[in-house]
Design an enzyme around this catalytic site. Structure first.
Site, PDB file in Angstrom:
ATOM      1  N   ILE A 236       0.819  -1.218   0.000  1.00  0.00           N
ATOM      2  CA  ILE A 236       0.000   0.000   0.000  1.00  0.00           C
ATOM      3  C   ILE A 236       0.851   1.265   0.000  1.00  0.00           C
ATOM      4  O   ILE A 236       0.330   2.377   0.049  1.00  0.00           O
ATOM      5  CB  ILE A 236      -0.963   0.026   1.209  1.00  0.00           C
ATOM      6  CG1 ILE A 236      -0.190  -0.126   2.519  1.00  0.00           C
ATOM      7  CG2 ILE A 236      -2.021  -1.049   1.072  1.00  0.00           C
ATOM      8  CD1 ILE A 236      -1.059  -0.017   3.760  1.00  0.00           C
ATOM      9  N   GLY A 237       2.146   1.117  -0.067  1.00  0.00           N
ATOM     10  CA  GLY A 237       3.057   2.250  -0.098  1.00  0.00           C
ATOM     11  C   GLY A 237       4.480   1.746  -0.186  1.00  0.00           C
ATOM     12  O   GLY A 237       4.734   0.535  -0.235  1.00  0.00           O
TER      13      GLY A 237
ATOM     14  N   VAL B 293       5.527  -0.463   2.689  1.00  0.00           N
ATOM     15  CA  VAL B 293       4.398  -0.566   3.613  1.00  0.00           C
ATOM     16  C   VAL B 293       3.389  -1.566   3.044  1.00  0.00           C
ATOM     17  O   VAL B 293       3.051  -1.508   1.856  1.00  0.00           O
ATOM     18  CB  VAL B 293       3.694   0.792   3.827  1.00  0.00           C
ATOM     19  CG1 VAL B 293       2.605   0.658   4.885  1.00  0.00           C
ATOM     20  CG2 VAL B 293       4.697   1.847   4.246  1.00  0.00           C
TER      21      VAL B 293
ATOM     22  N   LYS C  76       5.232  -1.929   8.268  1.00  0.00           N
ATOM     23  CA  LYS C  76       6.192  -1.047   7.609  1.00  0.00           C
ATOM     24  C   LYS C  76       7.616  -1.509   7.855  1.00  0.00           C
ATOM     25  O   LYS C  76       8.028  -1.718   8.992  1.00  0.00           O
ATOM     26  CB  LYS C  76       6.017   0.391   8.124  1.00  0.00           C
ATOM     27  CG  LYS C  76       6.877   1.421   7.410  1.00  0.00           C
ATOM     28  CD  LYS C  76       6.490   2.828   7.805  1.00  0.00           C
ATOM     29  CE  LYS C  76       7.264   3.862   6.994  1.00  0.00           C
ATOM     30  NZ  LYS C  76       6.850   5.244   7.327  1.00  0.00           N
TER      31      LYS C  76
ATOM     32  N   ASP D 112       7.681  16.160   9.618  1.00  0.00           N
ATOM     33  CA  ASP D 112       7.324  15.686   8.271  1.00  0.00           C
ATOM     34  C   ASP D 112       5.811  15.646   8.088  1.00  0.00           C
ATOM     35  O   ASP D 112       5.268  14.690   7.532  1.00  0.00           O
ATOM     36  CB  ASP D 112       7.940  14.302   8.031  1.00  0.00           C
ATOM     37  CG  ASP D 112       7.954  13.918   6.546  1.00  0.00           C
ATOM     38  OD1 ASP D 112       7.737  14.809   5.692  1.00  0.00           O
ATOM     39  OD2 ASP D 112       8.170  12.733   6.243  1.00  0.00           O
TER      40      ASP D 112
END
Length: 398
Positions: free
Chosen positions: A133-134, A137, A150, A244
């Protein structure tokens, strides 16, 4: 335009509702909590601590006090003395219990679960593309619950664990467990609660999704972000700056609540004599394009860095736009700086708003968020509001 500025600052000054009731942490005093090793209570009121400890079980790659102290970012001599061990490089038996002194703000601590790599492989289909999904991740299912898994480097893992095991808030992504890598070929993974709707940027990037994101939900997300940042800036000791904040690092749950994620760049801050909390930046800080506060280029960081990025995310939230090329999103609201009639300003605001809203929003609330975002993204950090100011202002609009 003077009347518009007066409007926003009146809201800031007039919002008297206390926000402490919004925080999700235990306010029980140290004196009210009897000593109990491994207790869920820890306290740092007035820089004093309750006598409590975490229990760590030694495992491969973390079987010496030297390695364990690095993992928890603690002085190895303190851990040696506490556990009656003399040699920091002595190899401990696997499973040996090591007491870790804990000092943090009053909170209800959630112990981390320890996972085996085999469990995570089963949960994610061997980390297949379908579960991705990333970047690094994965989506998975552990004990019948959806989770986000993650992959991270060992230094980042230490930093994230050090922060997220000491704080607890409904608007911060919750860390559930960890799987320590045994070698470079088997990296470390952190297991987080799963946000069903992905990131805020995911929701804003596709027209079909942003159409679901009606105005009331956007206001709620803005407030949730503010509450989460207020917590790490003002409600814990030491305070932290996230460093961030971006729409990619704001997660959205199935019921449209926001949770701040990705604390790998977070830094502690302390107050200086002039009241401006700051600390030197150590190492390279990677902020999203358009979200980097100007003072970061001068090597300084404070809570106002997060305030700047929060302002940028507010602009994304109301417009669904993002920074492209050299055009910074905050430059798109230059019409709020003056020189426009009230009518002309309103028209330009309407053209700036997310078209998927189809005009279904209170113009005064949209103008309020745009002006708040402008105040947050001022060049001079001293001219930006604090998260305390922001929460007070937003609480009048929810």
């Amino acid at each position: 335009m003077n009347s518009l500025w007066f409007f926003i600052w009146v809201l800031n000054l007039g919002a008297l509702r206390l926000i402490s009731a919004q925080q999700s942490y235990d306010e029980t005093g140290c004196d009210d909590v009897p000593f109990e090793p491994g207790s869920k209570y820890t306290c740092n009121t007035l820089m004093k601590s309750c006598q409590t400890y975490a229990v760590y079980r030694a495992q491969q790659n973390y079987q010496t006090i030297s390695a364990i102290s690095l993992l928890f970012d603690l002085n190895e001599n303190d851990i040696l003395q506490l556990n009656n061990i003399t040699e920091p490089l002595q190899t401990l038996d696997a499973g040996r219990e090591v007491l870790i002194p804990v000092i943090c703000s009053c909170s209800v601590k959630h112990p981390l679960l320890s996972y085996r790599l085999e469990e995570l492989k089963v949960a994610t289909g061997d980390f297949g593309e379908a579960s991705k999904i990333g970047k690094l991740v994965y989506r998975g299912r552990l004990n019948s619950s959806k989770v986000a898994i993650k992959q991270m480097g060992s230094r980042e893992v230490r930093s994230v664990i050090n922060i997220l095991t000491k704080i607890n808030h409904v608007n911060l992504a919750r860390l559930l467990g960890v799987c320590y890598g045994r070698s470079e070929q088997n990296p470390t993974f952190l297991v987080f609660e799963f946000a069903e709707r992905g990131s805020l940027r995911d929701q804003l990037s596709k027209y079909s999704r942003s159409f679901e994101l009606e105005w009331g939900k956007r206001m709620r997300i803005a407030f949730d972000m503010a509450i989460g940042l207020h917590y790490i800036h003002h409600c814990i000791t030491p305070s932290y700056v996230h460093m961030d904040i971006s729409s990619e690092n704001v997660l959205v749950t199935s019921d449209w609540r926001a949770k701040i994620a990705n604390f790998k760049h977070a830094k502690r801050v302390t107050a200086t004599e002039d009241g401006y909390s700051s600390t030197e930046i150590g190492g390279l800080v990677m902020c999203r394009k358009g979200c980097m506060a100007p003072e970061l280029l001068r090597g300084m960081v404070s809570p106002k860095v997060d305030v700047f990025a929060f302002g940028v995310v507010l602009l994304e939230l109301i417009s669904a736009r993002e920074t492209t090329g050299e055009m910074l999103l905050r430059d798109s609201v230059g019409f709020l700086r003056g020189g426009e009639s009230e009518e002309g300003c309103t028209e330009k605001l309407r053209s700036f708003m997310d078209p998927s809203l189809k005009g279904d929003y209170p113009v005064n609330e949209a103008l309020f968020l745009a002006l708040l975002a402008k105040a947050c993204t001022e060049e001079d950090p001293f001219h930006r509001p604090t998260m305390n100011d922001i929460v007070k202002a937003l609480s009048k609009m929810i």
